[in-house]
Design a protein around this motif. Structure first.
Motif, PDB file in Angstrom:
ATOM      1  N   ASN A   3       0.766  -1.080   0.159  1.00  0.00           N
ATOM      2  CA  ASN A   3       0.176   0.053  -0.172  1.00  0.00           C
ATOM      3  C   ASN A   3       0.931   1.242   0.069  1.00  0.00           C
ATOM      4  OD1 ASN A   3       0.895   0.445   2.679  1.00  0.00           O
ATOM      5  ND2 ASN A   3      -0.810  -0.591   3.516  1.00  0.00           N
ATOM      6  N   LEU A   4       0.206   2.552   0.010  1.00  0.00           N
ATOM      7  CA  LEU A   4       0.916   3.709  -0.131  1.00  0.00           C
ATOM      8  C   LEU A   4       1.815   3.823   1.030  1.00  0.00           C
ATOM      9  CD1 LEU A   4       1.724   6.369  -1.599  1.00  0.00           C
ATOM     10  CD2 LEU A   4      -0.642   7.274  -0.758  1.00  0.00           C
ATOM     11  N   GLN A   7       4.944   1.828   0.646  1.00  0.00           N
ATOM     12  CA  GLN A   7       5.739   2.336  -0.459  1.00  0.00           C
ATOM     13  C   GLN A   7       6.614   3.608   0.342  1.00  0.00           C
ATOM     14  OE1 GLN A   7       3.981   2.512  -4.465  1.00  0.00           O
ATOM     15  NE2 GLN A   7       2.225   1.436  -3.451  1.00  0.00           N
ATOM     16  N   TYR A  86       7.213  11.795  -3.647  1.00  0.00           N
ATOM     17  CA  TYR A  86       6.325  11.221  -2.636  1.00  0.00           C
ATOM     18  C   TYR A  86       4.960  11.364  -3.433  1.00  0.00           C
ATOM     19  CZ  TYR A  86       9.466  11.225   1.103  1.00  0.00           C
ATOM     20  OH  TYR A  86      10.600  10.790   2.029  1.00  0.00           O
ATOM     21  N   LEU A  89       4.177   8.571  -6.156  1.00  0.00           N
ATOM     22  CA  LEU A  89       3.853   7.447  -5.471  1.00  0.00           C
ATOM     23  C   LEU A  89       2.132   7.626  -5.272  1.00  0.00           C
ATOM     24  CD1 LEU A  89       6.215   6.141  -2.762  1.00  0.00           C
ATOM     25  CD2 LEU A  89       6.077   5.299  -4.903  1.00  0.00           C
ATOM     26  N   GLU A  90       1.823   8.962  -4.674  1.00  0.00           N
ATOM     27  CA  GLU A  90       0.501   9.048  -4.365  1.00  0.00           C
ATOM     28  C   GLU A  90      -0.428   9.226  -5.585  1.00  0.00           C
ATOM     29  OE1 GLU A  90      -2.061  12.043  -1.555  1.00  0.00           O
ATOM     30  OE2 GLU A  90      -0.733  12.982  -3.012  1.00  0.00           O
ATOM     31  N   LYS A  92       0.177   7.348  -8.414  1.00  0.00           N
ATOM     32  CA  LYS A  92       0.007   5.885  -8.654  1.00  0.00           C
ATOM     33  C   LYS A  92      -1.035   5.399  -8.083  1.00  0.00           C
ATOM     34  CE  LYS A  92       4.591   5.502  -9.188  1.00  0.00           C
ATOM     35  NZ  LYS A  92       5.943   4.945  -9.446  1.00  0.00           N
ATOM     36  N   ALA A  93      -0.907   5.489  -6.812  1.00  0.00           N
ATOM     37  CA  ALA A  93      -1.786   4.933  -5.823  1.00  0.00           C
ATOM     38  C   ALA A  93      -3.188   5.216  -6.157  1.00  0.00           C
ATOM     39  CB  ALA A  93      -1.344   5.176  -4.308  1.00  0.00           C
ATOM     40  N   ARG A 202       0.981  11.007   3.754  1.00  0.00           N
ATOM     41  CA  ARG A 202       0.151  11.091   2.542  1.00  0.00           C
ATOM     42  C   ARG A 202      -1.256  10.259   3.109  1.00  0.00           C
ATOM     43  NH1 ARG A 202       1.834  13.929  -2.171  1.00  0.00           N
ATOM     44  NH2 ARG A 202       4.170  14.786  -1.207  1.00  0.00           N
ATOM     45  N   ASP A 204      -4.706   7.995   3.247  1.00  0.00           N
ATOM     46  CA  ASP A 204      -4.840   6.584   3.228  1.00  0.00           C
ATOM     47  C   ASP A 204      -5.898   6.499   1.950  1.00  0.00           C
ATOM     48  OD1 ASP A 204      -6.432   4.317   3.619  1.00  0.00           O
ATOM     49  OD2 ASP A 204      -5.480   4.108   5.560  1.00  0.00           O
ATOM     50  N   ILE A 205      -5.699   5.915   1.052  1.00  0.00           N
ATOM     51  CA  ILE A 205      -6.563   5.813  -0.190  1.00  0.00           C
ATOM     52  C   ILE A 205      -7.891   5.361   0.314  1.00  0.00           C
ATOM     53  CG2 ILE A 205      -6.805   5.098  -2.482  1.00  0.00           C
ATOM     54  CD1 ILE A 205      -4.507   7.106  -2.136  1.00  0.00           C
TER      55      ILE A 205
END
Length: 212
Positions: A3-4, A7, A86, A89-90, A92-93, A202, A204-205
């Motif tokens: 998960n993000l 990563q 950072y 990554l966010e 892409k998530a 960042r 939590d998706i």
């Protein structure tokens, strides 16, 4: 798949080995100074009306909040720029979770102050299927209370790493938004807010998706 948060933990570890100690110390001081400003508390809050923005996308077409709200809720995710690992990554998530977002009749847009061509490159490199919008001179971010100027002592550190914000953002200042994500309800009000002056923290998706 990691998960993000996992990563980001790996990224922190890698950068801790790669970057000079002086750079890491300067970044840490910069984050502490930003936290002292309480930008999270002083910025737009849940229940407030989100400004009806009109911003250009990577095709230089105008995207207006009022129009996309007709389809359902809107997620407005502010990121610093394509130079920020950072942020990458966010984004892409968020792309990995895009179907969960669109299945809930929500529209995702990501907003940064960088020039269109950098956003075009980012969108292409990561195969992003959502709009990347340009907030020239952080005009919208300033309205929201999430814009800040980099401290004078940290600017040389950024430049030493090849990050020239005047080039990325096509202006003479070093202003950025803190990472922030807003869910805007169909009536234009802020339903949910995530903001953190520490760019390493960042959203939590899955928590975001629950708000839809």
């Amino acid at each position: 798949m990691k998960n993000l948060a996992q990563q980001i933990e790996e990224l922190n570890e890698n950068l801790g080995h790669q970057l000079p100690r002086e750079a890491l110390d300067a970044f840490g001081k910069s984050i502490q100074d930003l936290r002292a400003r309480n930008m999270e508390g002083n910025s737009i809050q849940t229940g407030d009306m989100f400004p009806d923005f009109k911003l250009p996308n990577t095709n230089d077409e105008t995207v207006q909040l009022k129009e996309i709200l007709k389809k359902g809720k809107v997620i407005a995710a502010f990121f610093r720029g394509s130079w920020c690992p950072y942020c990458s990554l966010e984004l892409k998530a968020l792309q990995d979770s895009l179907k969960q977002i669109t299945d809930r009749k929500a529209t995702l847009v990501a907003i940064s102050p960088q020039k269109l061509d950098y956003s075009q490159e980012l969108k292409s490199n990561y195969n992003l299927d959502f709009e990347l919008l340009t907030d020239k001179n952080n005009a919208l971010a300033k309205q929201l209370g999430i814009s800040f100027g980099l401290q004078d002592y940290i600017v040389p550190t950024y430049r030493g790493l090849g990050i020239d914000l005047s080039e990325y953002n096509e202006n003479g200042n070093s202003e950025l938004p803190i990472p922030a994500v807003f869910v805007v309800d169909t009536n234009g009000s802020v339903r949910y807010k995530f903001a953190d002056a520490n760019y390493m923290n960042r959203i939590d998706i899955q928590e975001l998706i629950k708000q839809l």
